[in-house]
Design a protein around this motif. Structure first.
Motif, PDB file in Angstrom:
ATOM      1  N   GLU A 158      23.962  54.855  56.579  1.00 37.34           N
ATOM      2  CA  GLU A 158      22.668  53.463  57.362  1.00 37.34           C
ATOM      3  C   GLU A 158      22.548  52.373  58.020  1.00 37.34           C
ATOM      4  N   LEU A 159      23.303  51.889  56.860  1.00 41.45           N
ATOM      5  CA  LEU A 159      24.142  50.424  57.408  1.00 41.45           C
ATOM      6  C   LEU A 159      25.686  50.195  57.306  1.00 41.45           C
ATOM      7  N   LYS A 203      24.333  46.208  64.694  1.00 44.84           N
ATOM      8  CA  LYS A 203      24.987  46.655  63.326  1.00 44.84           C
ATOM      9  C   LYS A 203      24.945  45.573  62.205  1.00 44.84           C
ATOM     10  N   GLY A 241      19.084  56.401  62.828  1.00 47.97           N
ATOM     11  CA  GLY A 241      18.328  55.367  63.406  1.00 47.97           C
ATOM     12  C   GLY A 241      17.472  55.975  64.142  1.00 47.97           C
ATOM     13  N   ALA A 260      21.526  44.909  61.380  1.00 52.12           N
ATOM     14  CA  ALA A 260      20.388  45.676  60.911  1.00 52.12           C
ATOM     15  C   ALA A 260      20.252  45.208  59.514  1.00 52.12           C
ATOM     16  N   ASP A 302      17.957  41.931  59.459  1.00 51.48           N
ATOM     17  CA  ASP A 302      16.772  42.388  59.312  1.00 51.48           C
ATOM     18  C   ASP A 302      16.583  42.653  58.302  1.00 51.48           C
ATOM     19  N   HIS A 304      18.415  47.471  66.391  1.00 52.81           N
ATOM     20  CA  HIS A 304      18.621  46.803  64.891  1.00 52.81           C
ATOM     21  C   HIS A 304      18.213  47.468  64.049  1.00 52.81           C
ATOM     22  N   HIS A 305      17.533  48.772  64.605  1.00 52.20           N
ATOM     23  CA  HIS A 305      17.309  50.491  63.813  1.00 52.20           C
ATOM     24  C   HIS A 305      17.698  51.694  63.871  1.00 52.20           C
ATOM     25  N   GLU A 306      19.003  51.291  64.652  1.00 55.16           N
ATOM     26  CA  GLU A 306      19.673  52.672  64.450  1.00 55.16           C
ATOM     27  C   GLU A 306      20.567  52.131  63.100  1.00 55.16           C
ATOM     28  N   PHE A 307      21.347  53.309  62.847  1.00 55.39           N
ATOM     29  CA  PHE A 307      22.231  53.718  61.339  1.00 55.39           C
ATOM     30  C   PHE A 307      23.128  54.608  62.032  1.00 55.39           C
ATOM     31  N   HIS A 354      14.144  40.532  68.485  1.00 56.16           N
ATOM     32  CA  HIS A 354      14.463  42.044  67.939  1.00 56.16           C
ATOM     33  C   HIS A 354      13.185  43.153  68.488  1.00 56.16           C
TER      34      HIS A 354
END
Ligand code: FE2
Ligand code: FE2
Length: 566
Positions: free
Chosen positions: A528-529, A489, A474, A492, A495, A466-469, A295
């Motif tokens: 975000e998450l 998701k 994100g 994320a 992480d 892994h950094h998309e919101f 990742h």
């Protein structure tokens, strides 16, 4: 039966006319009948063999394959027992041992370990002989021959009451004609009478063919497994390179992979609620594990000083030392100027009031500079939030100047120092944050270039997300909601959770799990998450399960919410 078939049957039933001589005709008819039966039997055996070959070629798990080979060969030849050896380090290693009469099944998928030591490559041992010479050996009764040393089987017989009799041992040659193993079949049985008989010549040839097909399949399976091992080793090397790049994030990738897998397994076991239909097969878990290991692969391009930046003025080293030296220089300069003024006063009339006032002025100036130095020092610490008035004061300071050695006017703080000290939250500037975030785009770009196999094809999309919101804010693609794969998701959450709980980040103070949960919840509330995944992470105590599995609940992790360089 259709008309054609019926006609053919009628034809076959009629005696064939080969000659007008009745005797010759009868003889020829009987020869044709015999040949037909033989051809039919051979055809049946070839079909059986090709069916076995097809079945073997579809199996890539080595244990399943080895067991299948012995099963099929025994089935084919009606053998009561069978053993499969693989050539390894100049010995024959037992892989499968089967004996129906003694109800023995060891090796392969049974999980039953074989207690026998490897066979040495001595010609006196029949299996070793076959491996060395590459020829088959067919013995009607092992007790009636002194060609080989059968002390071992005889000892086995006397301890079990078994009687080893007929034996067929064939080499397993792969496509490169190398003998990679030996198949030993014991006690061919007449299916009608159950009597132990010798292995027929037909079986010898067919078993050789079967053994060769099996050898090719074993070589393929080994090749695939070796390739898998090679790939996995490569993935881990890359992960280690990134983790080792900085002790700040050391072990992050490995821990994210373990935490991700723990969470996926917890989800898999859930039987009710909204995750009840989400399951992970072994292949899917493997794909997810590799995705987690990759990742942050894009961090190879992130400058190490950004990954490691613990203080606002830090680049390769913390530039606060420059600033402090500068302030000390100004202080020394003030003191010197004070001394010079005092000497001047002493030389010009020695007025005590003036001297006192000069001394007082110097002291005040030094005190002010010391206070400025302490203030700047404090501003260098990454904090939760920087007040407006602090920012204003920093700006004012950057406008103040002093004279350097060369008599040049220099600012108290350079433009770059002002920019870095003015970081409101954490320790990195906007430009540095952009560079840091760039790793997700690089991860996606790098992984898209790898020709993953079908089973691993989702890795770029899982790892790259892994950094998309959920709210679309994100990076790198700004995907939103269902555009983000479930696995993305999930990663994320793990992480961030790992980054928050990590104890090896110098810019963090201790953080209890409750605080981690609070931050995860607030990130979920902000969109975000994924809130359901965050709830699951907390309710099912995924982190504690992970700790028990991988860290034995050891060392309380530390961190702070100021910055998450995940
Ligand atoms: Fe990460
Ligand atoms: Fe990341």
């Amino acid at each position: 039966m259709d008309v054609n078939e019926a006609q053919k049957k009628d034809e076959a039933a009629k005696p064939r006319r080969f000659s007008n001589d009745e005797n010759l005709n009868t003889l020829l008819n009987s020869v044709v009948d015999e040949v037909s039966v033989y051809a039919e039997r051979l055809g049946g055996q070839i079909k059986k063999l090709s069916d076995i070959g097809r079945a073997l070629s579809g199996v890539y798990d080595l244990n399943t394959l080895l067991e299948m080979i012995v099963d099929q060969a025994r089935n084919f030849t009606n053998a009561d027992a069978g053993t499969l050896y693989i050539v390894e380090n100049s010995t024959l290693r037992f892989q499968i041992v089967q004996n129906d009469s003694l109800k023995i099944r060891m090796g392969g998928k049974t999980g039953e370990t074989i207690p026998f030591p490897p066979v040495e490559m001595k010609e006196s041992n029949v299996s070793a002989f076959v491996a060395l010479k590459g020829v088959s050996v067919n013995i009607p009764d092992v007790y009636d021959t002194d060609l080989f040393d059968f002390t071992g089987p005889k000892k086995f017989d006397s301890s079990t009451g078994y009687r080893s009799k007929s034996m067929l041992v064939v080499p397993m040659r792969n496509h490169e004609n190398d003998v990679i193993g030996v198949l030993q079949l014991l006690n061919a049985t007449n299916p009608k009478t159950n009597e132990v008989i010798a292995f027929s010549q037909d079986y010898e040839n067919l078993s050789e063919s079967l053994a060769s097909q099996a050898a090719v399949s074993i070589t393929n399976a080994k090749l695939i497994s070796d390739m898998g091992d090679l790939f996995e080793a490569f993935v881990k090397v890359m992960a280690t390179a990134i983790d080792e790049k900085s002790p700040v994030t050391g072990g992050h990738i490995r821990r994210v992979a373990e935490l991700t897998l723990t969470m996926a397994e917890v989800i898999h076991d859930i039987k009710e609620g909204q995750f009840k239909d989400i399951t992970f097969s072994q292949d899917q878990l493997y794909e997810l594990r590799i995705a987690a290991y990759m990742h942050d692969i894009g961090k190879v391009t992130t400058p190490v000083e950004i990954v490691e930046k613990a203080k606002k003025l830090q680049t390769i080293f913390d530039r606060i030392h420059y600033v402090r030296l500068r302030m000390d220089y100004i202080i020394q300069k003030i003191k010197l100027e004070g001394q010079n003024s005092k000497i001047e006063l002493l030389q010009n009339g020695n007025d005590p009031a003036k001297i006192k006032s000069c001394e007082q002025e110097t002291l005040e100036k030094v005190a002010e500079m010391e206070e400025i130095r302490d203030f700047v020092n404090k501003c260098n610490e990454p904090g939760e939030f920087l007040e407006d008035e602090t920012l204003e004061r920093l700006k004012e300071l950057s406008k103040r100047t002093y004279q350097d050695e060369a008599g040049e006017s220099q600012p108290f703080l350079t433009e770059d120092e002002l920019l870095n000290l003015s970081i409101r939250r954490g320790s990195i500037t906007e430009a540095e944050r952009k560079k840091m975030q760039g790793h997700a785009a690089v991860t996606l770009k790098m992984l898209k270039q790898i020709p993953f196999t079908k089973k691993l094809k989702n890795i770029p999309n899982f790892a790259g997300a892994h950094h998309e919101f959920i709210n679309g804010k994100g990076y790198p693609l700004g995907l939103a909601g269902d555009e983000i794969p479930f696995e993305g998701k999930l990663m994320a959450v793990t992480d961030i959770a790992e980054a928050l709980t990590a104890s090896d980040r110098p810019y963090k103070k201790a953080m209890p799990l409750e605080t981690v949960y609070r931050i995860l919840r607030s990130m979920a509330e902000k969109g975000e998450l994924d809130p359901n995944l965050v709830d699951l992470f907390i309710d099912k105590e995924v982190y504690k399960i992970y700790q028990e599995r991988h860290e034995n609940g050891a060392n309380e992790k530390k961190s702070s919410e100021a910055e998450v360089k995940s």
